[in-house]
Write a protein that holds these residues in place. Structure first.
Motif, PDB file in Angstrom:
ATOM      1  N   MET A  14       0.829  -1.217   0.000  1.00  0.00           N
ATOM      2  CA  MET A  14       0.000   0.000   0.000  1.00  0.00           C
ATOM      3  C   MET A  14       0.858   1.260   0.000  1.00  0.00           C
ATOM      4  O   MET A  14       0.537   2.235  -0.679  1.00  0.00           O
ATOM      5  CB  MET A  14      -0.958   0.018   1.202  1.00  0.00           C
ATOM      6  CG  MET A  14      -2.239  -0.739   1.001  1.00  0.00           C
ATOM      7  SD  MET A  14      -3.193  -0.262  -0.463  1.00  0.00           S
ATOM      8  CE  MET A  14      -3.575   1.440  -0.138  1.00  0.00           C
ATOM      9  N   LEU A  15       1.952   1.266   0.758  1.00  0.00           N
ATOM     10  CA  LEU A  15       2.852   2.426   0.758  1.00  0.00           C
ATOM     11  C   LEU A  15       3.365   2.713  -0.650  1.00  0.00           C
ATOM     12  O   LEU A  15       3.436   3.865  -1.078  1.00  0.00           O
ATOM     13  CB  LEU A  15       4.019   2.203   1.724  1.00  0.00           C
ATOM     14  CG  LEU A  15       3.674   2.228   3.201  1.00  0.00           C
ATOM     15  CD1 LEU A  15       4.855   1.759   4.047  1.00  0.00           C
ATOM     16  CD2 LEU A  15       3.223   3.610   3.635  1.00  0.00           C
ATOM     17  N   LEU A  16       3.686   1.651  -1.363  1.00  0.00           N
ATOM     18  CA  LEU A  16       4.143   1.794  -2.743  1.00  0.00           C
ATOM     19  C   LEU A  16       3.025   2.341  -3.635  1.00  0.00           C
ATOM     20  O   LEU A  16       3.246   3.259  -4.431  1.00  0.00           O
ATOM     21  CB  LEU A  16       4.638   0.441  -3.262  1.00  0.00           C
ATOM     22  CG  LEU A  16       5.141   0.435  -4.699  1.00  0.00           C
ATOM     23  CD1 LEU A  16       6.428   1.235  -4.821  1.00  0.00           C
ATOM     24  CD2 LEU A  16       5.359  -0.996  -5.154  1.00  0.00           C
ATOM     25  N   ILE A  17       1.825   1.822  -3.467  1.00  0.00           N
ATOM     26  CA  ILE A  17       0.689   2.266  -4.299  1.00  0.00           C
ATOM     27  C   ILE A  17       0.330   3.719  -3.986  1.00  0.00           C
ATOM     28  O   ILE A  17       0.011   4.494  -4.896  1.00  0.00           O
ATOM     29  CB  ILE A  17      -0.517   1.312  -4.125  1.00  0.00           C
ATOM     30  CG1 ILE A  17      -0.156  -0.072  -4.697  1.00  0.00           C
ATOM     31  CG2 ILE A  17      -1.763   1.868  -4.803  1.00  0.00           C
ATOM     32  CD1 ILE A  17      -1.142  -1.167  -4.378  1.00  0.00           C
ATOM     33  N   TRP A  18       0.397   4.122  -2.712  1.00  0.00           N
ATOM     34  CA  TRP A  18       0.135   5.527  -2.372  1.00  0.00           C
ATOM     35  C   TRP A  18       1.138   6.438  -3.075  1.00  0.00           C
ATOM     36  O   TRP A  18       0.787   7.525  -3.514  1.00  0.00           O
ATOM     37  CB  TRP A  18       0.180   5.743  -0.861  1.00  0.00           C
ATOM     38  CG  TRP A  18      -1.091   5.410  -0.147  1.00  0.00           C
ATOM     39  CD1 TRP A  18      -2.359   5.794  -0.494  1.00  0.00           C
ATOM     40  CD2 TRP A  18      -1.238   4.638   1.042  1.00  0.00           C
ATOM     41  NE1 TRP A  18      -3.274   5.312   0.407  1.00  0.00           N
ATOM     42  CE2 TRP A  18      -2.618   4.598   1.369  1.00  0.00           C
ATOM     43  CE3 TRP A  18      -0.346   3.983   1.873  1.00  0.00           C
ATOM     44  CZ2 TRP A  18      -3.111   3.936   2.472  1.00  0.00           C
ATOM     45  CZ3 TRP A  18      -0.838   3.314   2.985  1.00  0.00           C
ATOM     46  CH2 TRP A  18      -2.215   3.287   3.275  1.00  0.00           C
ATOM     47  N   LYS A  19       2.385   5.994  -3.179  1.00  0.00           N
ATOM     48  CA  LYS A  19       3.400   6.798  -3.878  1.00  0.00           C
ATOM     49  C   LYS A  19       3.140   6.849  -5.380  1.00  0.00           C
ATOM     50  O   LYS A  19       3.351   7.879  -6.011  1.00  0.00           O
ATOM     51  CB  LYS A  19       4.803   6.225  -3.631  1.00  0.00           C
ATOM     52  CG  LYS A  19       5.334   6.498  -2.259  1.00  0.00           C
ATOM     53  CD  LYS A  19       6.723   5.907  -2.082  1.00  0.00           C
ATOM     54  CE  LYS A  19       7.190   6.079  -0.658  1.00  0.00           C
ATOM     55  NZ  LYS A  19       8.478   5.411  -0.410  1.00  0.00           N
ATOM     56  N   LEU A  20       2.702   5.744  -5.929  1.00  0.00           N
ATOM     57  CA  LEU A  20       2.500   5.667  -7.383  1.00  0.00           C
ATOM     58  C   LEU A  20       1.221   6.350  -7.859  1.00  0.00           C
ATOM     59  O   LEU A  20       1.117   6.726  -9.018  1.00  0.00           O
ATOM     60  CB  LEU A  20       2.500   4.202  -7.842  1.00  0.00           C
ATOM     61  CG  LEU A  20       3.816   3.437  -7.669  1.00  0.00           C
ATOM     62  CD1 LEU A  20       3.619   1.975  -8.040  1.00  0.00           C
ATOM     63  CD2 LEU A  20       4.911   4.057  -8.522  1.00  0.00           C
ATOM     64  N   GLY A  21       0.250   6.462  -7.015  1.00  0.00           N
ATOM     65  CA  GLY A  21      -1.024   7.077  -7.414  1.00  0.00           C
ATOM     66  C   GLY A  21      -2.034   6.021  -7.814  1.00  0.00           C
ATOM     67  O   GLY A  21      -2.561   5.318  -6.961  1.00  0.00           O
ATOM     68  N   SER A  22      -2.290   5.898  -9.094  1.00  0.00           N
ATOM     69  CA  SER A  22      -3.226   4.894  -9.623  1.00  0.00           C
ATOM     70  C   SER A  22      -2.489   4.018 -10.641  1.00  0.00           C
ATOM     71  O   SER A  22      -2.590   4.232 -11.850  1.00  0.00           O
ATOM     72  CB  SER A  22      -4.425   5.571 -10.292  1.00  0.00           C
ATOM     73  OG  SER A  22      -5.177   6.277  -9.347  1.00  0.00           O
ATOM     74  N   PRO A  23      -1.764   3.025 -10.136  1.00  0.00           N
ATOM     75  CA  PRO A  23      -0.914   2.240 -11.035  1.00  0.00           C
ATOM     76  C   PRO A  23      -1.614   1.025 -11.645  1.00  0.00           C
ATOM     77  O   PRO A  23      -2.648   0.567 -11.169  1.00  0.00           O
ATOM     78  CB  PRO A  23       0.203   1.776 -10.108  1.00  0.00           C
ATOM     79  CG  PRO A  23      -0.500   1.585  -8.794  1.00  0.00           C
ATOM     80  CD  PRO A  23      -1.523   2.699  -8.744  1.00  0.00           C
ATOM     81  N   PHE A  24      -1.002   0.514 -12.710  1.00  0.00           N
ATOM     82  CA  PHE A  24      -1.341  -0.784 -13.281  1.00  0.00           C
ATOM     83  C   PHE A  24      -0.406  -1.803 -12.631  1.00  0.00           C
ATOM     84  O   PHE A  24       0.583  -1.438 -11.992  1.00  0.00           O
ATOM     85  CB  PHE A  24      -1.128  -0.787 -14.802  1.00  0.00           C
ATOM     86  CG  PHE A  24      -2.088   0.093 -15.541  1.00  0.00           C
ATOM     87  CD1 PHE A  24      -3.372  -0.355 -15.850  1.00  0.00           C
ATOM     88  CD2 PHE A  24      -1.719   1.374 -15.941  1.00  0.00           C
ATOM     89  CE1 PHE A  24      -4.265   0.449 -16.533  1.00  0.00           C
ATOM     90  CE2 PHE A  24      -2.601   2.185 -16.626  1.00  0.00           C
ATOM     91  CZ  PHE A  24      -3.879   1.729 -16.917  1.00  0.00           C
ATOM     92  N   MET A  25      -0.704  -3.081 -12.792  1.00  0.00           N
ATOM     93  CA  MET A  25       0.136  -4.153 -12.240  1.00  0.00           C
ATOM     94  C   MET A  25       1.577  -4.003 -12.733  1.00  0.00           C
ATOM     95  O   MET A  25       2.528  -4.169 -11.954  1.00  0.00           O
ATOM     96  CB  MET A  25      -0.429  -5.522 -12.629  1.00  0.00           C
ATOM     97  CG  MET A  25       0.473  -6.672 -12.251  1.00  0.00           C
ATOM     98  SD  MET A  25       0.631  -6.840 -10.479  1.00  0.00           S
ATOM     99  CE  MET A  25      -0.281  -8.311 -10.242  1.00  0.00           C
ATOM    100  N   LYS A  26       1.764  -3.661 -13.984  1.00  0.00           N
ATOM    101  CA  LYS A  26       3.087  -3.494 -14.566  1.00  0.00           C
ATOM    102  C   LYS A  26       3.875  -2.411 -13.805  1.00  0.00           C
ATOM    103  O   LYS A  26       5.057  -2.586 -13.497  1.00  0.00           O
ATOM    104  CB  LYS A  26       2.955  -3.113 -16.043  1.00  0.00           C
ATOM    105  CG  LYS A  26       4.237  -2.796 -16.733  1.00  0.00           C
ATOM    106  CD  LYS A  26       3.961  -2.299 -18.150  1.00  0.00           C
ATOM    107  CE  LYS A  26       5.184  -1.544 -18.636  1.00  0.00           C
ATOM    108  NZ  LYS A  26       4.894  -0.624 -19.683  1.00  0.00           N
TER     109      LYS A  26
END
Length: 160
Positions: A14-26
């Protein structure tokens, strides 16, 4: 909104996803540090995060785009309460003391944050006012090469 607890692995993702915003699996796979977990492992964790309502999905063609539904600030508040309770007896001041003692926080940072204004109050009066005072004459006597009183005593002894 009810926030559920996360495992350490889920929290890291989740920490990674919060940094990325709205990412795809790739995007998620590229951003993960080495050694990278298997694609299926990450996919399973993403599915769990969707079930826990931390993420939502949007299907674009054959792939999913992940978006956060729990803002980072909300999760941080959720984590802080039990952290203070378990490690600092619900005392934010104890947490601050530890942060300062471990040099993780400078007292000047607190002054900046809280806009604490301190005034410097002189202990002695300015030089113009102290010339005639007992303290200034005492200091002058101590710091001069030849004390005045000693000279006066010598003169008195010679007269006798």
């Amino acid at each position: 909104m009810k926030i559920n607890a996360l495992t350490p692995a889920e929290e890291n993702l989740m920490l990674l996803i919060w940094k990325l915003g709205s990412p795809f699996m790739k995007d998620i796979m590229e951003a993960l540090p080495e050694p990278k977990p298997h694609h299926n492992t990450v996919s399973t964790y993403l599915k769990i995060l969707v079930e826990k309502e931390y993420l939502s999905t949007e299907k674009i063609g054959r792939i999913f785009k992940y978006s956060t539904t729990v803002p980072f600030e909300e999760y941080r508040k959720f984590i802080l309460a039990p952290f203070l309770e378990n490690f600092f007896n619900n005392s934010a001041s104890e947490l601050l003391k530890m942060l300062i003692s471990e040099n993780l926080l400078k007292p000047s940072d607190l002054n900046d944050y809280f806009e604490i204004k301190t005034a410097v109050v002189p202990i002695l009066q300015p030089k113009e006012e102290t010339k005639g005072s007992d303290i200034s004459s005492f200091i002058t006597e101590l710091t001069s090469d030849k004390p005045k009183k000693v000279k006066d005593k010598k003169k008195k002894r010679k007269k006798k």
